[in-house]
Each structure stands twice: as C-alpha cells, then as structure tokens.
Design a protein around this motif. Structure first.
Motif, PDB file in Angstrom:
ATOM      1  N   TYR A  61      32.336  36.482  36.100  1.00 58.25           N
ATOM      2  CA  TYR A  61      33.075  37.175  37.157  1.00 58.25           C
ATOM      3  C   TYR A  61      32.375  37.067  38.514  1.00 58.25           C
ATOM      4  O   TYR A  61      31.187  37.370  38.630  1.00 58.25           O
ATOM      5  CB  TYR A  61      33.207  38.642  36.755  1.00 58.25           C
ATOM      6  N   ARG A  62      33.101  36.603  39.494  1.00 56.66           N
ATOM      7  CA  ARG A  62      32.635  36.461  40.879  1.00 56.66           C
ATOM      8  C   ARG A  62      31.539  35.415  41.086  1.00 56.66           C
ATOM      9  O   ARG A  62      31.017  35.277  42.183  1.00 56.66           O
ATOM     10  CB  ARG A  62      32.156  37.802  41.449  1.00 56.66           C
ATOM     11  N   HIS A 107      40.402  36.944  32.188  1.00 54.17           N
ATOM     12  CA  HIS A 107      40.754  37.924  33.217  1.00 54.17           C
ATOM     13  C   HIS A 107      42.248  38.258  33.280  1.00 54.17           C
ATOM     14  O   HIS A 107      42.617  39.416  33.450  1.00 54.17           O
ATOM     15  CB  HIS A 107      40.268  37.434  34.591  1.00 54.17           C
ATOM     16  N   HIS A 139      38.246  34.702  36.530  1.00 49.82           N
ATOM     17  CA  HIS A 139      38.555  34.831  37.952  1.00 49.82           C
ATOM     18  C   HIS A 139      40.043  35.106  38.184  1.00 49.82           C
ATOM     19  O   HIS A 139      40.868  34.929  37.299  1.00 49.82           O
ATOM     20  CB  HIS A 139      38.170  33.533  38.676  1.00 49.82           C
ATOM     21  N   ASP A 140      40.319  35.504  39.414  1.00 53.85           N
ATOM     22  CA  ASP A 140      41.716  35.666  39.846  1.00 53.85           C
ATOM     23  C   ASP A 140      42.250  34.309  40.285  1.00 53.85           C
ATOM     24  O   ASP A 140      42.189  33.957  41.458  1.00 53.85           O
ATOM     25  CB  ASP A 140      41.788  36.654  41.019  1.00 53.85           C
ATOM     26  N   ASN A 197      34.559  41.272  34.615  1.00 51.21           N
ATOM     27  CA  ASN A 197      34.392  42.440  35.487  1.00 51.21           C
ATOM     28  C   ASN A 197      34.189  43.726  34.679  1.00 51.21           C
ATOM     29  O   ASN A 197      33.501  44.639  35.121  1.00 51.21           O
ATOM     30  CB  ASN A 197      35.571  42.589  36.453  1.00 51.21           C
ATOM     31  N   ASN A 250      40.594  30.014  31.816  1.00 50.86           N
ATOM     32  CA  ASN A 250      40.315  31.250  32.547  1.00 50.86           C
ATOM     33  C   ASN A 250      40.687  32.490  31.740  1.00 50.86           C
ATOM     34  O   ASN A 250      41.753  32.565  31.138  1.00 50.86           O
ATOM     35  CB  ASN A 250      41.113  31.240  33.863  1.00 50.86           C
ATOM     36  N   THR A 268      36.041  30.338  33.026  1.00 53.80           N
ATOM     37  CA  THR A 268      35.992  31.232  34.190  1.00 53.80           C
ATOM     38  C   THR A 268      36.566  32.599  33.837  1.00 53.80           C
ATOM     39  O   THR A 268      37.271  32.768  32.831  1.00 53.80           O
ATOM     40  CB  THR A 268      36.804  30.654  35.378  1.00 53.80           C
ATOM     41  N   SER A 303      31.609  30.101  34.754  1.00 55.35           N
ATOM     42  CA  SER A 303      31.329  30.996  35.875  1.00 55.35           C
ATOM     43  C   SER A 303      31.794  32.379  35.480  1.00 55.35           C
ATOM     44  O   SER A 303      32.993  32.608  35.290  1.00 55.35           O
ATOM     45  CB  SER A 303      32.083  30.550  37.133  1.00 55.35           C
TER      46      SER A 303
END
Ligand SMILES: [Mn+2]
Length: 326
Positions: free
Chosen positions: A135-136, A190, A163-164, A86, A188, A161, A133
């Motif tokens: 962000y989003r 983030h 992601h949240d 992000n 992940n 990833t 993948s």
C-alpha cells in the motif's frame, strides 16, 4: 517443496481476517474466513502453486486475537509471498513492529515483496520474478534487466499491488494501468470486486476481488469469492478464477430491515431501535446508519451527544476485538 516444482501462482485477494463479526455478517466470520484461507493454501499445495497474498490479510492492523495469530502461524507453514494493505498498517503507509502483519514477516511465514526484494525462482520451468508494491509504495516503471538472470533467458515478470487502480467499474482509482517494462502481469488487491482486466501495452492489469464478502452491498451480492490461479506456460501464462466454497449471500448477511421512513416522530425512532436490537450485530453495524437517518429530528446538541455516545460504544467494541464474539 522446492520452487522448481511450482506450476503457477495462487493470488489470494484481501482476506481481511478478523477476530469478531464485521458489519452485517451473521455467520461465524472469524472461523469462516480462516477456513477460506486454509482452503486456498491447501488448493495451492494440491496444484503446486505459490500462494501470494495481495494485501489486507488483516482487517485491523493491531490487537488481533492471539488465537487467530496462532492459527495463522500454523496455516502459513509453506512458502507464502505477499504485501501489506492499508488495513494491515496503523500509521499509513508504513508497516511497524506494532502491526500484526510484521510478526508473520519476522517469523518468515510471509515473504514481504518489495521493489528491492522480489521473489525469484522457477515456475513452470521458467525463470520468474514476482515483485510487489505494498500500500502506497511506488510501482516501478520497469524491472531492471541487470537484476534478472540473463543466462536463463528473460524472466516472466509479475507485479503485485494494493493500490487504487483506475479499472473499468472502479472510478476512485488514481493510477492508470500502464505498461511496466519487463512486467507482463500486474495483479491488484484493494478493490473488493472482480473487474475486467486491462491490457496496457505488454502489461495485463488484473483485479480478482477479495475472497471474503464484508460489506452488505449490491456489489457484494454479485461478487463470487474466488482466487486467481496463474499458470505459467512456456511462453506466457493463463489465468483462471477459482471459486471458493461459500454460503449463499442471504445466509451470510442479515437482511436490511431499516426502511426509509418519512415519519420522523419518536415512535418511528423507537420502532427502529427495537429492530436494531433484534438484529444486534457484534460491531454495532446498522446503528450508525440508523442514527444518521433519524437524528435530524433532535436539536443539534442532543443529536451530537447521541452520536458521540454511539461512537464511544462502537469504539469500545472495536478495542475488544481480541475477544471472539460469536
Ligand atoms: Mn481490502
């Protein structure tokens, strides 16, 4: 180096490169964090690992200092795969030609992973697919077996990833760890701290945390900057967290000096300001915190005006982030 020589992956969490000092850091953050990335990439070469950046390479998507971009072009000399986070994109969630990250992709310095364009190769003598993948971007529910090299046996599927993800200790996540057909490991980014892994069916979800400490918070105090080493074995993989050399927390962050005060007289306000001045962070960190705690003693129009001015000043600091502040 050809990919057949790889023994594993080195997953690098959220570097957040920036040309100026963030928040309450008091060291030379721009140099320190580039040094950490360099350390990671050197380590990857020494141990024959494919470096993978799981998003937020940059803290600010645009207007990054030229000297920093130049250094990155030098640093990212070997094969590097990754995602954007992000912080790498201005207009969420798309990466555009205005974002610094796109330069590195365009120049072939980072192979941007996506569902349509995973990395494929041999690691530890086995066929491996590393998808991702950003962000989003949607996380697929399976790797299409037609896409895999059936002749060489089923590949080890790894997915990255940004992601949240709803992991133990992080309740802001809206994606629950779940089994992804053909994927044995999801790593992940983030989330900036290392969390306990979650096994969901055949898929293990891992959150290694970032290599830098940005916020001056309790979570940061206990976070040990590390990278995740994924060693591919004949029938599985092993994970280890490799600590990156870092300075003690107290040498990296300014001590918190703004004490909660019940005295709302202007003398307390002025004393607080004097303390802020003594601390003087490059980004104006602390100023907002200070104002939020103290502005209630003023009439709303005055308080609003002070806040607007403060926001204008800190926005100016941000737009000057092409200049190194040391
Ligand atoms: Mn981040």
């Amino acid at each position: 180096m050809t990919d057949t020589a790889y023994a594993g992956l080195l997953v690098i969490g959220d570097p957040h490169l920036e040309g100026r000092q963030p928040g309450f850091r008091k060291d030379d953050y721009p140099e320190v964090i580039l040094g950490k990335l360099k350390w990671c990439l050197d380590y990857a070469v020494s141990y024959r690992l494919l470096p993978a950046i799981i998003g937020d390479l940059f803290d600010k998507p645009r207007d990054n200092a030229n000297w920093m971009l130049g250094r990155l072009f030098d640093l990212l000399a070997g094969e590097v795969i990754g995602l954007y986070g992000n912080h790498d994109v201005h207009y969420n969630p798309e990466l555009t030609e205005h974002d610094s990250f796109s330069l590195l992709v365009k120049a072939g310095r980072i192979k941007l992973l996506s569902a349509d364009s995973p990395w494929r190769g041999t690691i530890g003598g086995r066929p491996v697919v590393v998808g991702g993948s950003s962000y989003r971007q949607p996380i697929p529910s399976r790797i299409d077996p037609l896409e895999t090299n059936a002749a060489a046996g089923p590949p080890l599927g790894i997915w990255l990833t940004h992601h949240d993800i709803n992991m133990p200790g992080y309740d802001e996540g809206w994606i629950k760890p779940h089994e992804i057909d053909g994927v044995e490991l999801v790593v992940n980014g983030h989330i900036h701290r290392r969390l306990e892994s979650v096994q969901a069916g055949k898929t293990l979800w891992v959150t290694p945390g970032n290599i830098s400490r940005r916020a001056r918070s309790d979570a940061t105090r206990v976070h040990v900057p590390a990278v995740l080493q994924v060693e591919v074995t004949a029938d599985s993989f092993t994970l280890s967290h490799v600590t990156i050399r870092h300075q003690p927390y107290d040498e990296v962050f300014y001590e918190a000096v703004i004490a909660e005060t019940t005295d709302s007289s202007s003398s307390a306000f002025v004393t607080g300001l004097a303390e802020l001045q003594a601390r003087r962070t490059a980004s104006g960190a602390g100023l907002m915190e200070f104002l939020e705690r103290n502005l209630n003693q003023f009439e709303p129009p005055v308080a609003d005006e002070i806040m607007n001015l403060a926001m204008e000043v800190t926005a100016n600091v941000q737009s000057e982030n092409g200049n190194r502040v040391v």
